[in-house]
Write a protein that holds these residues in place. Structure first.
Motif, mmCIF file in Angstrom:
data_model
loop_
_atom_site.group_PDB
_atom_site.id
_atom_site.type_symbol
_atom_site.label_atom_id
_atom_site.label_comp_id
_atom_site.label_asym_id
_atom_site.label_seq_id
_atom_site.Cartn_x
_atom_site.Cartn_y
_atom_site.Cartn_z
ATOM 1 N N ILE A 1 0.875 -1.176 0.000
ATOM 2 C CA ILE A 1 0.000 0.000 0.000
ATOM 3 C C ILE A 1 0.908 1.220 0.000
ATOM 4 O O ILE A 1 1.625 1.482 0.973
ATOM 5 C CB ILE A 1 -0.931 -0.001 1.221
ATOM 6 N N VAL A 2 0.883 1.999 -1.092
ATOM 7 C CA VAL A 2 1.934 2.993 -1.341
ATOM 8 C C VAL A 2 1.605 4.384 -0.783
ATOM 9 O O VAL A 2 2.015 5.392 -1.335
ATOM 10 C CB VAL A 2 2.251 3.095 -2.846
ATOM 11 N N THR A 3 0.897 4.429 0.337
ATOM 12 C CA THR A 3 0.637 5.700 0.983
ATOM 13 C C THR A 3 1.909 6.259 1.606
ATOM 14 O O THR A 3 2.903 5.548 1.779
ATOM 15 C CB THR A 3 -0.423 5.530 2.072
ATOM 16 N N GLN A 4 1.829 7.523 1.974
ATOM 17 C CA GLN A 4 2.892 8.165 2.747
ATOM 18 C C GLN A 4 2.372 8.451 4.152
ATOM 19 O O GLN A 4 1.186 8.270 4.440
ATOM 20 C CB GLN A 4 3.339 9.454 2.054
ATOM 21 N N ASP A 5 3.250 8.935 5.023
ATOM 22 C CA ASP A 5 2.825 9.143 6.405
ATOM 23 C C ASP A 5 1.824 10.284 6.544
ATOM 24 O O ASP A 5 1.017 10.302 7.477
ATOM 25 C CB ASP A 5 4.039 9.391 7.308
ATOM 26 N N ALA A 6 1.838 11.247 5.607
ATOM 27 C CA ALA A 6 0.938 12.395 5.668
ATOM 28 C C ALA A 6 0.187 12.536 4.348
ATOM 29 O O ALA A 6 0.706 12.160 3.291
ATOM 30 C CB ALA A 6 1.729 13.675 5.955
ATOM 31 N N PRO A 7 -1.033 13.076 4.372
ATOM 32 C CA PRO A 7 -1.817 13.226 3.137
ATOM 33 C C PRO A 7 -1.385 14.447 2.333
ATOM 34 O O PRO A 7 -2.112 15.432 2.211
ATOM 35 C CB PRO A 7 -3.256 13.360 3.653
ATOM 36 N N LEU A 8 -0.191 14.360 1.746
ATOM 37 C CA LEU A 8 0.371 15.478 0.984
ATOM 38 C C LEU A 8 0.321 15.211 -0.518
ATOM 39 O O LEU A 8 -0.118 16.055 -1.290
ATOM 40 C CB LEU A 8 1.819 15.733 1.431
ATOM 41 N N TYR A 9 0.769 14.044 -0.943
ATOM 42 C CA TYR A 9 0.643 13.680 -2.362
ATOM 43 C C TYR A 9 -0.796 13.338 -2.692
ATOM 44 O O TYR A 9 -1.301 13.649 -3.773
ATOM 45 C CB TYR A 9 1.549 12.477 -2.670
ATOM 46 N N SER A 10 -1.467 12.694 -1.774
ATOM 47 C CA SER A 10 -2.819 12.183 -1.975
ATOM 48 C C SER A 10 -3.585 12.359 -0.671
ATOM 49 O O SER A 10 -2.993 12.591 0.394
ATOM 50 C CB SER A 10 -2.744 10.697 -2.361
ATOM 51 N N SER A 11 -4.912 12.222 -0.750
ATOM 52 C CA SER A 11 -5.714 12.267 0.479
ATOM 53 C C SER A 11 -5.469 11.036 1.334
ATOM 54 O O SER A 11 -5.782 11.030 2.534
ATOM 55 C CB SER A 11 -7.202 12.369 0.135
ATOM 56 N N ARG B 1 -8.113 4.134 -2.814
ATOM 57 C CA ARG B 1 -7.629 3.325 -3.928
ATOM 58 C C ARG B 1 -6.290 2.662 -3.635
ATOM 59 O O ARG B 1 -6.041 1.537 -4.066
ATOM 60 C CB ARG B 1 -7.535 4.188 -5.192
ATOM 61 N N MET B 2 -5.403 3.351 -2.938
ATOM 62 C CA MET B 2 -4.103 2.748 -2.640
ATOM 63 C C MET B 2 -4.246 1.541 -1.723
ATOM 64 O O MET B 2 -3.559 0.527 -1.901
ATOM 65 C CB MET B 2 -3.168 3.787 -2.030
ATOM 66 N N LYS C 1 0.032 4.971 -12.394
ATOM 67 C CA LYS C 1 0.483 4.410 -11.123
ATOM 68 C C LYS C 1 -0.619 3.490 -10.614
ATOM 69 O O LYS C 1 -1.752 3.941 -10.382
ATOM 70 C CB LYS C 1 0.766 5.513 -10.103
ATOM 71 N N ALA C 2 -0.293 2.240 -10.431
ATOM 72 C CA ALA C 2 -1.314 1.259 -10.062
ATOM 73 C C ALA C 2 -1.970 1.605 -8.729
ATOM 74 O O ALA C 2 -3.186 1.466 -8.575
ATOM 75 C CB ALA C 2 -0.705 -0.134 -10.012
ATOM 76 N N GLY C 3 -1.190 2.036 -7.763
ATOM 77 C CA GLY C 3 -1.767 2.396 -6.472
ATOM 78 C C GLY C 3 -2.752 3.545 -6.580
ATOM 79 O O GLY C 3 -3.804 3.536 -5.938
ATOM 80 N N ARG C 4 -2.424 4.503 -7.399
ATOM 81 C CA ARG C 4 -3.280 5.697 -7.530
ATOM 82 C C ARG C 4 -4.610 5.392 -8.214
ATOM 83 O O ARG C 4 -5.619 6.034 -7.942
ATOM 84 C CB ARG C 4 -2.528 6.771 -8.315
ATOM 85 N N VAL C 5 -4.643 4.398 -9.113
ATOM 86 C CA VAL C 5 -5.880 4.093 -9.836
ATOM 87 C C VAL C 5 -6.658 2.941 -9.194
ATOM 88 O O VAL C 5 -7.712 2.560 -9.703
ATOM 89 C CB VAL C 5 -5.619 3.779 -11.324
ATOM 90 N N GLY C 6 -6.145 2.367 -8.105
ATOM 91 C CA GLY C 6 -6.891 1.336 -7.400
ATOM 92 C C GLY C 6 -6.446 -0.079 -7.655
ATOM 93 O O GLY C 6 -7.077 -1.019 -7.177
ATOM 94 N N GLY C 7 -5.373 -0.282 -8.404
ATOM 95 C CA GLY C 7 -4.877 -1.637 -8.592
ATOM 96 C C GLY C 7 -4.300 -1.871 -9.972
ATOM 97 O O GLY C 7 -4.476 -1.066 -10.892
ATOM 98 N N TYR C 8 -3.614 -2.988 -10.120
ATOM 99 C CA TYR C 8 -2.947 -3.292 -11.387
ATOM 100 C C TYR C 8 -3.943 -3.668 -12.477
ATOM 101 O O TYR C 8 -3.660 -3.460 -13.661
ATOM 102 C CB TYR C 8 -1.893 -4.385 -11.171
ATOM 103 N N LEU C 9 -5.088 -4.190 -12.129
ATOM 104 C CA LEU C 9 -6.071 -4.524 -13.157
ATOM 105 C C LEU C 9 -6.695 -3.252 -13.729
ATOM 106 O O LEU C 9 -6.909 -3.158 -14.947
ATOM 107 C CB LEU C 9 -7.138 -5.452 -12.584
ATOM 108 N N GLU C 10 -6.968 -2.261 -12.881
ATOM 109 C CA GLU C 10 -7.441 -0.978 -13.387
ATOM 110 C C GLU C 10 -6.340 -0.290 -14.185
ATOM 111 O O GLU C 10 -6.614 0.369 -15.189
ATOM 112 C CB GLU C 10 -7.906 -0.086 -12.240
ATOM 113 N N ALA C 11 -5.097 -0.444 -13.754
ATOM 114 C CA ALA C 11 -3.976 0.141 -14.497
ATOM 115 C C ALA C 11 -3.912 -0.429 -15.913
ATOM 116 O O ALA C 11 -3.636 0.298 -16.873
ATOM 117 C CB ALA C 11 -2.663 -0.131 -13.763
#
Length: 377
Positions: free
Chosen positions: A56-66, A106-107, A271-281
């Motif tokens: 799960i490719v989140t970061q520690d803070a919601p800066l790049y994404s929510s 999505r991530m 980016k697969a994480g951003r779109v909800g997965g590799y199948l959506e990618a």
């Protein structure tokens, strides 16, 4: 093209989540801030047919994404994982539908889907690249360079990556660190494949500055405006010779469809994480390929888990531009897989083993773990 041969279902017994803190080789600075440690959630799907791994490719803070680590951890444990375990048996192609009632995240969904996908493909002895439709056994590797102390320092960092063999350079820009930085790299290295990434740092009021970048013959300018500024991106694109590439704006197949219809992008970063997965990618890839829009695979400073999956994705036929699938050593002194991605003549090889084709290093995994929880049926 839909997945030609869907993966078999697996019997889900539980999931293990771990938060990892991996120190970066050097600080990575964008318009969102500076990272010195990469915080990421690693997922292990526990199935009757064997385990599978996801990220799960989140970061520690919601800066790049929510999305951010604690939020992804919470929604996965409270809602997403229970929904999957209630299903009992699931194929990777079922995951998006099972999780669809839960809005966004999505991530988190992508990481769970990848773990199930890895488990299913390992059980069947099928490599991820083959399953997704890869047509290459290695992919050209570009490198993403954060904002440095000054243009001179940027030039030296870029020089080191060119010496390592990277075939494309991407530099981060923001207001006040754009024209000068780009000029310094172009003047020093001539006609290297070069692109810039704004990470949503500009508005249409900066159109004159962004138009100045046209003189540098860039491959593209990535995400100059905010993620919901699709119409403004279309306006900007009409005033630039440099191709506009969307990144944060492309959160789904629907978003990609709308962006192309409006003329907001002539290149797409998937980016697969951003779109909800590799199948959506794959579905976004297919849309762009059919429309004649080049795509490339972006990165989120993945561990060896996500890096292996990205290499498989980037080997699909529509990925005609070098992506961010760099060597593991670009970011980490030590990865959590036993055979991290390496640069070979400017390329990274697509793993050929079952599933992701990587083996987890249990000692490294334990060393970087700061939180762990198992959820079972």
């Amino acid at each position: 093209m839909p997945i030609a041969h869907p993966a078999a279902s697996v019997r889900l017994e539980g999931f293990e989540l771990r938060v990892l803190h991996l120190p970066l080789v050097s600080p990575f600075t964008t318009s969102f801030g500076t990272e010195t440690v990469r915080e990421v959630i690693v997922v292990r799907a526990l199935t009757a047919d064997g385990d599978g791994w996801g990220e799960i490719v989140t970061q520690d803070a919601p800066l790049y994404s929510s999305e951010y680590t604690q939020g992804a951890w919470d929604v996965a444990i409270r809602w997403l994982i229970p929904a999957l375990l209630e299903r009992g048996t699931a194929a990777p192609e079922d995951v998006a539908g099972v999780l669809a009632p839960f809005v966004g995240h999505r991530m988190a969904k992508a990481g769970l889907e990848l773990a199930i996908l890895d488990a299913a493909l390992r059980a069947a002895g099928r490599p991820l690249g083959q399953y997704l439709g890869a047509v290459r056994d290695r992919v050209p590797s570009g490198v993403s360079v954060g904002i440095q102390h000054d243009p001179a320092a940027l030039v030296e960092v870029v020089r080191s990556y060119l010496d390592e063999g990277y075939v494309r350079i991407k530099i981060k820009i923001k207001p006040g660190r754009d024209i000068g930085d780009t000029a310094a790299v172009r003047d020093e290295f001539g006609a290297i494949p070069l692109q810039v990434d704004a990470n949503s740092a500009y508005t249409l009021s900066d159109i004159d500055t962004l138009a100045e970048l046209d003189r540098f013959d860039l491959l593209l300018i990535e995400q100059p405006l905010q993620e919901d500024d699709i119409v403004d991106h279309a306006t900007l694109a009409r005033h630039l010779r440099t191709p506009v590439c969307l990144d944060e704006s492309i959160v789904s197949l629907k978003a990609a469809t709308d962006a192309l219809a409006l003329g907001a992008a002539s290149v797409v970063n998937i980016k697969a994480g951003r779109v909800g997965g590799y199948l959506e990618a794959v579905r976004v890839h297919d849309l762009c390929r059919d429309a004649g829009i080049p795509v490339w695979c972006g990165g989120m400073l993945e561990t060896g888990i996500g890096r292996a999956a990205n290499a498989a994705l980037a080997a699909l036929p529509g990925f005609t531009l070098p992506g961010d699938v760099s060597a593991s050593s670009r970011f980490y002194h030590r990865d959590i897989v036993t055979e991290p991605a390496v640069l070979d003549d400017g390329h990274v090889r697509v793993p050929t083993g079952p599933g992701l084709g990587v083996t987890i290093d249990p000692v490294a995994l334990e060393a970087f773990t700061v939180a762990r929880e198992i959820v079972r049926r």
